[in-house]
Design a protein around this motif. Structure first.
Motif, mmCIF file in Angstrom:
data_model
loop_
_atom_site.group_PDB
_atom_site.id
_atom_site.type_symbol
_atom_site.label_atom_id
_atom_site.label_comp_id
_atom_site.label_asym_id
_atom_site.label_seq_id
_atom_site.Cartn_x
_atom_site.Cartn_y
_atom_site.Cartn_z
ATOM 1 N N PHE A 154 23.564 -9.389 -42.822
ATOM 2 C CA PHE A 154 22.200 -8.971 -43.124
ATOM 3 C C PHE A 154 21.974 -8.889 -44.628
ATOM 4 O O PHE A 154 21.001 -9.420 -45.146
ATOM 5 C CB PHE A 154 21.905 -7.627 -42.466
ATOM 6 C CG PHE A 154 20.535 -7.131 -42.778
ATOM 7 C CD1 PHE A 154 19.447 -7.666 -42.124
ATOM 8 C CD2 PHE A 154 20.335 -6.170 -43.741
ATOM 9 C CE1 PHE A 154 18.167 -7.241 -42.429
ATOM 10 C CE2 PHE A 154 19.062 -5.743 -44.057
ATOM 11 C CZ PHE A 154 17.978 -6.277 -43.396
ATOM 12 N N GLU A 176 19.603 -11.801 -45.710
ATOM 13 C CA GLU A 176 18.249 -11.258 -45.829
ATOM 14 C C GLU A 176 18.006 -10.705 -47.242
ATOM 15 O O GLU A 176 16.972 -10.929 -47.835
ATOM 16 C CB GLU A 176 18.062 -10.176 -44.761
ATOM 17 C CG GLU A 176 16.634 -9.760 -44.511
ATOM 18 C CD GLU A 176 15.805 -10.808 -43.779
ATOM 19 O OE1 GLU A 176 14.632 -10.929 -44.117
ATOM 20 O OE2 GLU A 176 16.332 -11.493 -42.868
ATOM 21 N N ASP A 222 18.607 -15.346 -28.586
ATOM 22 C CA ASP A 222 17.479 -14.440 -28.646
ATOM 23 C C ASP A 222 16.264 -15.162 -28.097
ATOM 24 O O ASP A 222 16.032 -16.320 -28.420
ATOM 25 C CB ASP A 222 17.257 -14.049 -30.113
ATOM 26 C CG ASP A 222 16.070 -13.142 -30.323
ATOM 27 O OD1 ASP A 222 16.307 -11.934 -30.450
ATOM 28 O OD2 ASP A 222 14.921 -13.622 -30.369
ATOM 29 N N GLN A 223 15.499 -14.475 -27.269
ATOM 30 C CA GLN A 223 14.373 -15.143 -26.594
ATOM 31 C C GLN A 223 13.353 -15.734 -27.571
ATOM 32 O O GLN A 223 12.794 -16.796 -27.328
ATOM 33 C CB GLN A 223 13.705 -14.184 -25.617
ATOM 34 C CG GLN A 223 13.282 -12.874 -26.264
ATOM 35 C CD GLN A 223 13.011 -11.792 -25.239
ATOM 36 O OE1 GLN A 223 13.228 -11.994 -24.058
ATOM 37 N NE2 GLN A 223 12.545 -10.648 -25.678
ATOM 38 N N ASN A 224 13.118 -15.027 -28.696
ATOM 39 C CA ASN A 224 12.150 -15.547 -29.671
ATOM 40 C C ASN A 224 12.669 -16.824 -30.322
ATOM 41 O O ASN A 224 11.903 -17.740 -30.612
ATOM 42 C CB ASN A 224 11.865 -14.505 -30.754
ATOM 43 C CG ASN A 224 11.030 -13.359 -30.222
ATOM 44 O OD1 ASN A 224 10.106 -13.561 -29.434
ATOM 45 N ND2 ASN A 224 11.372 -12.143 -30.612
ATOM 46 N N THR A 257 21.306 -13.433 -38.959
ATOM 47 C CA THR A 257 21.586 -12.282 -39.812
ATOM 48 C C THR A 257 22.263 -11.153 -39.052
ATOM 49 O O THR A 257 22.652 -10.155 -39.638
ATOM 50 C CB THR A 257 20.289 -11.723 -40.416
ATOM 51 O OG1 THR A 257 19.412 -11.375 -39.348
ATOM 52 C CG2 THR A 257 19.624 -12.729 -41.314
ATOM 53 N N ASP A 298 11.194 -20.627 -30.481
ATOM 54 C CA ASP A 298 10.980 -21.378 -31.725
ATOM 55 C C ASP A 298 11.694 -22.727 -31.700
ATOM 56 O O ASP A 298 11.156 -23.730 -32.176
ATOM 57 C CB ASP A 298 11.478 -20.562 -32.925
ATOM 58 C CG ASP A 298 10.469 -19.497 -33.334
ATOM 59 O OD1 ASP A 298 9.304 -19.607 -32.907
ATOM 60 O OD2 ASP A 298 10.848 -18.568 -34.055
ATOM 61 N N LYS A 305 10.505 -25.574 -34.304
ATOM 62 C CA LYS A 305 10.443 -24.918 -35.613
ATOM 63 C C LYS A 305 11.728 -25.174 -36.409
ATOM 64 O O LYS A 305 11.726 -25.097 -37.626
ATOM 65 C CB LYS A 305 10.219 -23.416 -35.406
ATOM 66 C CG LYS A 305 9.944 -22.670 -36.710
ATOM 67 C CD LYS A 305 9.627 -21.204 -36.471
ATOM 68 C CE LYS A 305 9.600 -20.444 -37.785
ATOM 69 N NZ LYS A 305 9.422 -19.006 -37.600
ATOM 70 N N PRO A 354 15.920 -17.088 -42.113
ATOM 71 C CA PRO A 354 16.803 -16.131 -41.446
ATOM 72 C C PRO A 354 16.304 -15.839 -40.026
ATOM 73 O O PRO A 354 15.100 -15.689 -39.823
ATOM 74 C CB PRO A 354 16.674 -14.868 -42.302
ATOM 75 C CG PRO A 354 15.967 -15.256 -43.544
ATOM 76 C CD PRO A 354 15.170 -16.478 -43.224
ATOM 77 N N ILE A 355 17.220 -15.795 -39.075
ATOM 78 C CA ILE A 355 16.861 -15.439 -37.696
ATOM 79 C C ILE A 355 17.803 -14.321 -37.282
ATOM 80 O O ILE A 355 18.875 -14.173 -37.870
ATOM 81 C CB ILE A 355 17.014 -16.634 -36.726
ATOM 82 C CG1 ILE A 355 18.458 -17.184 -36.779
ATOM 83 C CG2 ILE A 355 16.019 -17.729 -37.027
ATOM 84 C CD1 ILE A 355 18.782 -18.120 -35.649
ATOM 85 N N PRO A 356 17.464 -13.506 -36.301
ATOM 86 C CA PRO A 356 18.394 -12.437 -35.904
ATOM 87 C C PRO A 356 19.688 -13.025 -35.316
ATOM 88 O O PRO A 356 20.764 -12.788 -35.820
ATOM 89 C CB PRO A 356 17.633 -11.645 -34.865
ATOM 90 C CG PRO A 356 16.228 -12.117 -34.887
ATOM 91 C CD PRO A 356 16.183 -13.428 -35.566
ATOM 92 N N LEU A 357 19.555 -13.787 -34.259
ATOM 93 C CA LEU A 357 20.722 -14.443 -33.675
ATOM 94 C C LEU A 357 20.241 -15.592 -32.798
ATOM 95 O O LEU A 357 19.089 -15.608 -32.391
ATOM 96 C CB LEU A 357 21.577 -13.464 -32.868
ATOM 97 C CG LEU A 357 21.023 -12.818 -31.600
ATOM 98 C CD1 LEU A 357 22.182 -12.243 -30.784
ATOM 99 C CD2 LEU A 357 20.059 -11.697 -31.880
#
Lengths: 446, 297
Positions: A420, A424, A267-269, A211, A273, A278, A261-264
């Motif tokens: 976004f 989102e 990204d560490q998170n 997003t 995942d 996931k 939806p994921i930020p980018l």
């Protein structure tokens, strides 16, 4: 007596601080004169980059280059800065004409802005690149060109691909090979999206839709030959092709409910995942994302499949490109010719093409580098496959990417507003792209 | 000559602050004047601009991003007033109490965040604020029955997320200011009040708070200035400050983008100047409001 001593001390402080200021002002000049006075046989070039691995590569190539040229003593001093800091420093150096390096890496997103504002600050590399036009993928030269002149030498191809988690596909009893089109992707996606622990919530998704990073959007729209700008720098963001891509990304989340939806992706998170299984697929990211797998997702060793992008049916191709870094020479350098020769050696020769893969893990821009068997050694991390075989099949059809001085602004608008709100907030893609196009056109008119 | 100046009580001080003044003029006043000049120009790079009069200022007040940034900064500033004055004050009072054991350890714990590199702190907070249910902050919320929040994605939560970091980071420093203020309050006053039958809360309201007023004003002023200068937290939490739907766009981030990404130095100067003016006016209003300019009685 005491008072006199005090006054003396104060005066000393004063003198020292004043002379400090004056010396500060003149330091720049001194350095300049020293450089020009150095002997003709020593050539020391300074290079800036924002990736450590690039610095190591160029250092290695500099040593080889030095051995090839006994007539002068070639040295390359590399300096790695964080991404934004390097580009900001470079900008200021270019604007003021002092303090810059001789050679610098410039990321594709920053390149057009820098070229548009400092054309005379960069050395025209057209003649150097012209020598290799037939051997390199032309589509990768356009992002670093302006009005037909080339200002940067591309680093890699950045072929857009899909990354599938083999284990999850096997568990669901489907094969990634059955995904030929984006339609198929949805069909298969429904089988891979599930609630694995039975708590009523989905915890395994087919994929994640970014997003706040337009790389995926860029890669998918490039497949259809579209992008933000056309060849003449016209804004084409609200073209039907782009609306189609954005709508598709939105539908994955809202209509088919097979994506989260994921930020980018960078990204560490998200790395975590992906590592935890996931997501079954990474949606349309360039080849260089392979490095993120090996670096940040150790649990996926042996389980990642690299495949070509699904096609848009009869339209477009399965090829695409995204991201990149151009290497430029600053006009302030005293060794323009040697710098050109060095970049040619380090980036454009066939050997350099092969090493792009062996040393840096990038897909080369040299077409004939794909003949080299070194590119086809099986990689244990990626299911022991010859990943470059997949890539080399895709490279021929890559569509060029055209950029303009407004690229940074466009990227911000897409990253922060368009994606976004579409993904989102489920807002109408056509309307969002129309608004963004209008905003960019107004900016251009200013 | 020099001797004469040195002996002159009016001129000698100027001589001694001259180095500072010189540096200040060259590196502070100079750029400020130059940016005023730039704000009337449409610049293309540093060389060559086109005089546009007040156009940049007119554009600025019609710029939805600028207005969004002012609103965001104001939200953040108000937030810091709510969290970063009471919390540190309570900690300072508790740590000042004679019943408190192991003061240094507590002080150190509260102060360490201020010393942590913001780059590392932001990376850690990104993990803490992860939007999934497994995110640490979200798990904690889950314990009290609040559903998982999309911290760094949802625009409405962007400023609260930054506030969370700010509170974690600045509580320690503000606590030090308050502790210093507390040590200046004579213990006899508390004793006298206690003899008169005042309880702990009464003593806090009638002695501690009024006597700490100058420190509170000082901290509030710092909060106000810091609130409008917010940059690093936003820059680090989101990829170079690219927050979804500009939920965390601040004046400083917008200025930075305008100057270094979009290369509009004239317009960026305008943003900077207006930002400075906002801070100046609000600070003056605040100081006036809190009676800072009144002579001590």
């Amino acid at each position: 007596m005491k008072r006199k001593l005090l006054i003396l001390c104060l005066i000393c402080t004063l003198v020292i601080s004043v002379s400090f200021i004056l010396s500060g002002c003149s330091a720049g000049n001194k350095e300049g004169s020293k450089e020009s006075a150095s002997s003709d046989s020593a050539v020391e070039l300074e290079m800036w980059t924002f990736v450590n691995a690039h610095a190591d590569y160029y250092k290695k190539k500099a040593k080889e280059f030095n051995d090839l040229h006994p007539e002068f003593d070639f040295k390359l001093k590399t300096q790695t800065y964080p991404y934004d800091q390097m580009h900001d420093k470079l900008n200021i150096a270019l604007q003021t004409g002092i303090g810059g390096p001789d050679i610098s890496d410039i990321e594709i997103g920053k390149f057009p802005g820098i070229v548009a504002n400092n054309k005379e600050g960069l050395v025209d590399l057209t003649s150097t690149v012209d020598k290799y036009r037939d051997e390199i993928v032309e589509a990768r030269v356009t992002p670093y060109s302006s009005n037909g002149r080339v200002y940067g030498i591309p680093t890699h191809l950045g072929t857009g691909v899909m990354y599938y988690n083999k284990e999850l596909f096997e568990k669901a009893g489907v094969s990634p090979e059955s995904i030929k089109t984006w339609e198929d992707f949805i069909k298969v996606g429904k089988k891979l999206t599930k609630d694995t622990n039975g708590d009523g919530k989905i915890d395994q998704w087919m994929t994640g839709v970014p997003t706040s990073d337009f790389m995926t959007f860029n890669v998918m729209s490039n497949q259809l030959g579209s992008n933000v700008f056309d060849k003449d720098e016209n804004i084409i963001l609200n073209r039907p092709e782009n609306v189609k891509v954005l709508k598709y990304m939105q539908d994955l989340v809202h209509k088919y409910k097979i994506a989260n939806p994921i930020p980018l992706y960078d990204d560490q998170n998200v790395y975590r995942d992906l590592n935890d299984g996931k997501y079954a697929a990474v949606l349309a990211m360039p080849q260089w994302y392979m490095i993120r797998f090996t670096e940040f997702m150790p649990d996926l060793e042996g389980k990642v499949l690299v495949r070509g992008l699904p096609s848009w049916g009869n339209e477009g191709t399965r090829s695409s490109t995204g991201g990149g870094t151009g290497t430029a020479i600053m006009a302030t350098t005293e060794h323009q010719e040697i710098a050109k020769e060095f970049l040619e050696y380090a980036k454009l020769t066939k050997e350099a093409g092969v090493e792009m893969w062996t040393e840096l893990g990038f897909d080369p821009i040299r077409k004939d580098a794909y003949d080299n068997p070194k590119l086809y050694e099986p990689i244990p991390f990626f299911n022991n496959e010859k990943v470059m075989e997949t890539i080399s099949e895709l490279q021929s059809e890559i569509q060029p990417l055209y950029l303009s001085g407004l690229y940074a602004k466009a990227r911000d608008i897409i990253n922060q507003e368009v994606l976004f709100n579409a993904i989102e907030n489920n807002k109408d893609p056509k309307k969002l792209l129309d608004e963004a196009t209008k905003e960019l056109k107004e900016e251009k008119a200013k | 000559m020099i001797r004469k100046i040195l002996n002159d009580k009016k001129k000698a001080p100027w001589l001694f602050i001259a180095p500072f003044l010189l540096l200040f003029t060259v590196f502070k006043v100079g750029p400020i004047l130059y940016s005023i000049f730039l704000s009337f120009y449409k610049m293309k790079g540093l060389n060559g601009g086109e005089f546009v009069g007040l156009n940049n200022y007119v554009d600025l007040f019609h710029d939805s991003n600028f207005i969004k940034a002012v609103v965001n900064n104001t939200k953040y500033m108000i937030g810091t007033m709510i969290t970063l004055i009471p919390l540190p004050l309570i900690f300072a009072v508790l740590l000042d109490s004679k019943h408190c054991k192991g003061k240094t350890i507590y002080k150190a714990i509260l102060f360490i965040p201020s010393l942590t590199s913001l780059v590392i702190a932001a990376a850690v907070f990104k993990i803490l604020l992860y939007e999934g249910e497994t995110g640490i902050v979200n798990s904690l919320l889950g314990l009290i029955g609040i559903p998982a929040q999309k911290w760094l994605i949802s625009p409405g939560l962007a400023i609260p997320a930054v506030l969370l970091i700010a509170t974690w980071r600045w509580t320690g420093i503000n606590m030090i200011y308050f502790t210093t203020g507390l040590t200046g309050i004579s213990k006899e006053m508390y004793e006298a009040a206690a003899i008169d039958g005042a309880n702990m809360l009464q003593r806090f309201y009638h002695i501690t708070l009024p006597l700490l007023k100058p420190v509170i004003i000082f901290v509030a002023t710092l909060n106000l200035i810091g609130g409008y200068q917010l940059f690093t937290e936003v820059y680090m939490l989101w990829n170079a400050g690219a927050s979804p739907d500009n939920g965390a766009l601040t004046l400083a981030v917008y200025l930075y983008k305008t100057a270094f990404s979009y290369f509009k130095l004239g317009y960026a100067s305008t943003i900077g100047l207006v930002m400075g003016l906002i801070i100046l006016i609000l600070t003056l209003v605040q100081l006036k409001f809190t009676g800072f300019f009144k002579d001590e009685v």
